[in-house]
Write an enzyme that holds these catalytic residues in place. Structure first.
Site, PDB file in Angstrom:
ATOM      1  N   GLU A 137      -4.764 -13.438  -4.057  1.00  0.00           N
ATOM      2  CA  GLU A 137      -4.144 -12.275  -4.708  1.00  0.00           C
ATOM      3  C   GLU A 137      -3.246 -11.570  -3.668  1.00  0.00           C
ATOM      4  O   GLU A 137      -2.228 -10.992  -3.988  1.00  0.00           O
ATOM      5  CB  GLU A 137      -5.268 -11.330  -5.165  1.00  0.00           C
ATOM      6  CG  GLU A 137      -4.780 -10.079  -5.833  1.00  0.00           C
ATOM      7  CD  GLU A 137      -5.943  -9.180  -6.281  1.00  0.00           C
ATOM      8  OE1 GLU A 137      -6.928  -9.697  -6.848  1.00  0.00           O
ATOM      9  OE2 GLU A 137      -5.849  -7.970  -6.068  1.00  0.00           O
ATOM     10  N   ARG A 154      -3.081  -9.649 -12.956  1.00  0.00           N
ATOM     11  CA  ARG A 154      -2.538  -9.550 -11.586  1.00  0.00           C
ATOM     12  C   ARG A 154      -1.127 -10.160 -11.509  1.00  0.00           C
ATOM     13  O   ARG A 154      -0.768 -10.825 -10.529  1.00  0.00           O
ATOM     14  CB  ARG A 154      -3.453 -10.245 -10.568  1.00  0.00           C
ATOM     15  CG  ARG A 154      -4.813  -9.657 -10.453  1.00  0.00           C
ATOM     16  CD  ARG A 154      -4.787  -8.226  -9.896  1.00  0.00           C
ATOM     17  NE  ARG A 154      -6.120  -7.689  -9.857  1.00  0.00           N
ATOM     18  CZ  ARG A 154      -6.695  -7.073 -10.901  1.00  0.00           C
ATOM     19  NH1 ARG A 154      -6.030  -6.899 -12.034  1.00  0.00           N
ATOM     20  NH2 ARG A 154      -7.908  -6.611 -10.818  1.00  0.00           N
ATOM     21  N   SER A 185      -9.987  -7.540  -2.907  1.00  0.00           N
ATOM     22  CA  SER A 185     -10.220  -8.934  -3.323  1.00  0.00           C
ATOM     23  C   SER A 185      -9.158  -9.838  -2.706  1.00  0.00           C
ATOM     24  O   SER A 185      -7.967  -9.593  -2.896  1.00  0.00           O
ATOM     25  CB  SER A 185     -10.105  -9.064  -4.840  1.00  0.00           C
ATOM     26  OG  SER A 185     -10.982  -8.161  -5.463  1.00  0.00           O
TER      27      SER A 185
HETATM   28  C1  LIG Z   1     -10.278  -1.745  -0.302  1.00  0.00           C
HETATM   29  C2  LIG Z   1      -9.263  -2.271  -1.291  1.00  0.00           C
HETATM   30  C3  LIG Z   1      -9.590  -2.297  -2.629  1.00  0.00           C
HETATM   31  C4  LIG Z   1      -8.650  -2.766  -3.577  1.00  0.00           C
HETATM   32  N1  LIG Z   1      -9.007  -2.770  -4.888  1.00  0.00           N
HETATM   33  C5  LIG Z   1      -8.129  -3.194  -5.824  1.00  0.00           C
HETATM   34  C6  LIG Z   1      -8.479  -3.167  -7.207  1.00  0.00           C
HETATM   35  O1  LIG Z   1      -9.558  -2.748  -7.594  1.00  0.00           O
HETATM   36  N2  LIG Z   1      -7.578  -3.633  -8.099  1.00  0.00           N
HETATM   37  C7  LIG Z   1      -6.343  -4.094  -7.712  1.00  0.00           C
HETATM   38  O2  LIG Z   1      -5.558  -4.489  -8.582  1.00  0.00           O
HETATM   39  N3  LIG Z   1      -5.988  -4.126  -6.393  1.00  0.00           N
HETATM   40  C8  LIG Z   1      -6.833  -3.687  -5.451  1.00  0.00           C
HETATM   41  N4  LIG Z   1      -6.482  -3.719  -4.117  1.00  0.00           N
HETATM   42  C9  LIG Z   1      -5.187  -4.269  -3.716  1.00  0.00           C
HETATM   43  C10 LIG Z   1      -4.080  -3.197  -3.488  1.00  0.00           C
HETATM   44  O3  LIG Z   1      -4.634  -1.916  -3.374  1.00  0.00           O
HETATM   45  C11 LIG Z   1      -3.060  -3.204  -4.617  1.00  0.00           C
HETATM   46  O4  LIG Z   1      -2.446  -4.451  -4.737  1.00  0.00           O
HETATM   47  C12 LIG Z   1      -1.960  -2.130  -4.411  1.00  0.00           C
HETATM   48  O5  LIG Z   1      -1.197  -2.008  -5.580  1.00  0.00           O
HETATM   49  C13 LIG Z   1      -1.038  -2.465  -3.238  1.00  0.00           C
HETATM   50  O6  LIG Z   1      -0.230  -1.321  -3.009  1.00  0.00           O
HETATM   51  P1  LIG Z   1       0.544  -1.123  -1.644  1.00  0.00           P
HETATM   52  O7  LIG Z   1       1.420   0.064  -1.799  1.00  0.00           O
HETATM   53  O8  LIG Z   1      -0.410  -1.078  -0.519  1.00  0.00           O
HETATM   54  O9  LIG Z   1       1.425  -2.446  -1.583  1.00  0.00           O
HETATM   55  P2  LIG Z   1       1.847  -3.294  -0.257  1.00  0.00           P
HETATM   56  O10 LIG Z   1       0.649  -4.004   0.230  1.00  0.00           O
HETATM   57  O11 LIG Z   1       2.557  -2.406   0.685  1.00  0.00           O
HETATM   58  O12 LIG Z   1       2.859  -4.309  -0.904  1.00  0.00           O
HETATM   59  C14 LIG Z   1       2.413  -5.334  -1.777  1.00  0.00           C
HETATM   60  C15 LIG Z   1       3.619  -6.149  -2.272  1.00  0.00           C
HETATM   61  O13 LIG Z   1       4.446  -5.342  -3.104  1.00  0.00           O
HETATM   62  C16 LIG Z   1       5.766  -5.205  -2.537  1.00  0.00           C
HETATM   63  N5  LIG Z   1       6.156  -3.811  -2.778  1.00  0.00           N
HETATM   64  C17 LIG Z   1       5.449  -2.703  -2.419  1.00  0.00           C
HETATM   65  N6  LIG Z   1       6.080  -1.608  -2.871  1.00  0.00           N
HETATM   66  C18 LIG Z   1       7.200  -2.026  -3.510  1.00  0.00           C
HETATM   67  C19 LIG Z   1       8.266  -1.363  -4.200  1.00  0.00           C
HETATM   68  N7  LIG Z   1       8.327  -0.033  -4.295  1.00  0.00           N
HETATM   69  N8  LIG Z   1       9.250  -2.119  -4.744  1.00  0.00           N
HETATM   70  C20 LIG Z   1       9.208  -3.471  -4.654  1.00  0.00           C
HETATM   71  N9  LIG Z   1       8.237  -4.157  -4.005  1.00  0.00           N
HETATM   72  C21 LIG Z   1       7.250  -3.442  -3.452  1.00  0.00           C
HETATM   73  C22 LIG Z   1       5.617  -5.559  -1.086  1.00  0.00           C
HETATM   74  O14 LIG Z   1       6.829  -6.036  -0.523  1.00  0.00           O
HETATM   75  C23 LIG Z   1       4.533  -6.631  -1.148  1.00  0.00           C
HETATM   76  O15 LIG Z   1       5.069  -7.881  -1.521  1.00  0.00           O
HETATM   77  C24 LIG Z   1      -7.383  -3.241  -3.149  1.00  0.00           C
HETATM   78  C25 LIG Z   1      -7.057  -3.207  -1.782  1.00  0.00           C
HETATM   79  C26 LIG Z   1      -7.982  -2.717  -0.858  1.00  0.00           C
HETATM   80  C27 LIG Z   1      -7.622  -2.650   0.589  1.00  0.00           C
END
Ligand SMILES: Cc1cc2nc3c(=O)[nH]c(=O)nc-3n(C[C@H](O)[C@H](O)[C@H](O)COP(=O)(O)OP(=O)(O)OC[C@H]3O[C@@H](n4cnc5c(N)ncnc54)[C@H](O)[C@@H]3O)c2cc1C
Length: 367
Positions: free
Chosen positions: A343, A173, A243
């Site tokens: 996380e 992570r 998580s």
């Molecule tokens: C139901 C559920 C299940 C999940 N299961 C998992 C799992 O199994 N494994 C896992 O690893 N994670 C899991 N996650 C967490 C999440 O899905 C991941 O962390 C995912 O990669 C976040 O993507 P996002 O586009 O929503 O990021 P956001 O929440 O929009 O952003 C997260 C961070 O990244 C930054 N960011 C986003 N995009 C960019 C970019 N293009 N350039 C620079 N910075 C950026 C943002 O500023 C922020 O700090 C889960 C979440 C949920 C809700």
């Protein structure tokens, strides 16, 4: 035209919330970008008006790893940079994917095309661009295994560059993109190298029941989706960010000490980067042992089926969820002497705040 005026000229439609916890309403200072040119355009305006704007823009993909704890007042860039290009040679497939593509849609697309390997990572919410940041992982597979390069825009110099896999410094992570000096890097695209030599990974949970000699990638993909739907709350209906805490990494001595008292305590080996003297504990198991499943506070709740998932059960605010996280963290610390680290990324009034520090400071009294 100032940054604030310019960003107000575009309307975002669709989802009412910025985050999957469903606590941060979409406000008007949100601008969506669909190309690198759009991004450069925004940062040129931002650099010109920097002194009038309290914080640099917050990049949001799917908002599935965010907790808004302080009424964030700065500009938001919603990433919608799309596009998938595919090439191949004898050994592998090579994909260049726009960072605003949906992660799950990408996984489904590869399976449909007969490009196998990422099936264990199905149904993880969010965008392709956020995947490298915390090196997303599930069911024994991590993003880094498919990473060829990450394309970024340096928001200071407005130069595009590619970081090769080694430069990304992926860990559990974790990656170089979480380092403070690299927060200025906006991920615009991701390069994948997916080997044509497919091997199923069946080491975790339900997948271990499948027959490795006969299983197909499609079957794994379907079982992962089915299991995740059964175990995890759907953020479309119940606010959550998956998580909430990372699985804690402890020394083997600590493991031996705890195992004497809790012989059924699960633990996992970790990658060589963290060293062989360490193991990963299951944060969900530790929380469960504190009997916190279903515990609720001001509408924020520990999920009844998955103790590692905190949910917005009834109009909780980001602060309510953080307060619940603090109770969970303190309970685990008191019972096992293990510190749980979030996380989820915490966003305060002026941008990201250190989640551990934030939790150490909040209390019922001052909130
Ligand atoms: C139901 C559920 C299940 C999940 N299961 C998992 C799992 O199994 N494994 C896992 O690893 N994670 C899991 N996650 C967490 C999440 O899905 C991941 O962390 C995912 O990669 C976040 O993507 P996002 O586009 O929503 O990021 P956001 O929440 O929009 O952003 C997260 C961070 O990244 C930054 N960011 C986003 N995009 C960019 C970019 N293009 N350039 C620079 N910075 C950026 C943002 O500023 C922020 O700090 C889960 C979440 C949920 C809700």
């Amino acid at each position: 035209m100032g940054f604030r005026e310019k960003i107000m000229t575009r309307e975002i439609v669709g989802n009412k919330y910025l985050d999957t916890f469903r606590t941060a309403l979409l406000k008007r200072n949100v601008k969506s970008v669909s190309s690198v040119i759009d991004l450069i355009d925004i940062y040129m305006v931002y650099q010109k008006h920097k002194s009038d704007i309290p914080t640099s823009p917050l990049i949001v993909g799917g908002g599935s790893n965010l907790l808004f704890v302080g009424n964030y007042s700065g500009p938001v860039i919603l990433n919608q940079i799309k596009g998938i290009q595919i090439e191949e040679d004898l050994d592998a497939w090579y994909l260049h994917v726009g960072s605003g593509e949906s992660w799950h849609k990408l996984v489904s697309f590869t399976i449909q095309k007969g490009i196998f390997g990422m099936e264990n990572l199905a149904l993880i919410p969010g965008t392709v661009g956020a995947a490298p940041i915390q090196n997303i992982g599930a069911y024994g597979v991590e993003f880094k295994e498919f990473c060829d390069y990450v394309e970024v825009l340096d928001s200071d110099t407005l130069m595009l560059k590619r970081l090769c896999k080694d430069e990304c410094q992926f860990g559990y992570r974790d990656s170089t993109f979480k380092q403070p000096q690299n927060k200025k890097l906006i991920i615009t695209g991701v390069g994948f190298r997916i080997s044509k030599e497919w091997k199923p990974v069946l080491s975790y949970g339900e997948l271990s029941k499948l027959d490795p000699t006969r299983v197909t990638a499609q079957q794994i993909y379907e079982l992962v989706i089915k299991t995740r739907k059964e175990k995890l709350p759907d953020p479309e209906h119940i606010g959550n960010a998956g998580s909430f805490f990372k699985n804690p990494i402890v020394t083997k001595e600590k493991l031996e000490f705890l195992s004497q008292k809790y012989p059924d305590m699960p633990f996992y080996p970790i990658d060589e980067k963290a060293g062989y003297d360490f193991v990963k504990l299951a944060a969900g198991w530790l929380i469960d042992k504190c009997e916190l499943k279903g515990f609720e506070l001001n509408g924020a709740k520990v999920h009844e089926k998955q103790a590692l998932v905190l949910i917005n059960a009834n109009n909780a605010t980001g602060k309510d969820i953080a307060l619940l996280a603090k109770i969970v963290q303190s309970s685990v610390q008191d019972k096992f002497g293990v510190l749980l680290e979030p996380e989820v990324r915490f966003i305060g009034k002026l941008g990201e705040v250190n989640a551990l520090k934030y939790l150490s400071k909040i209390s019922y009294q001052n909130d």
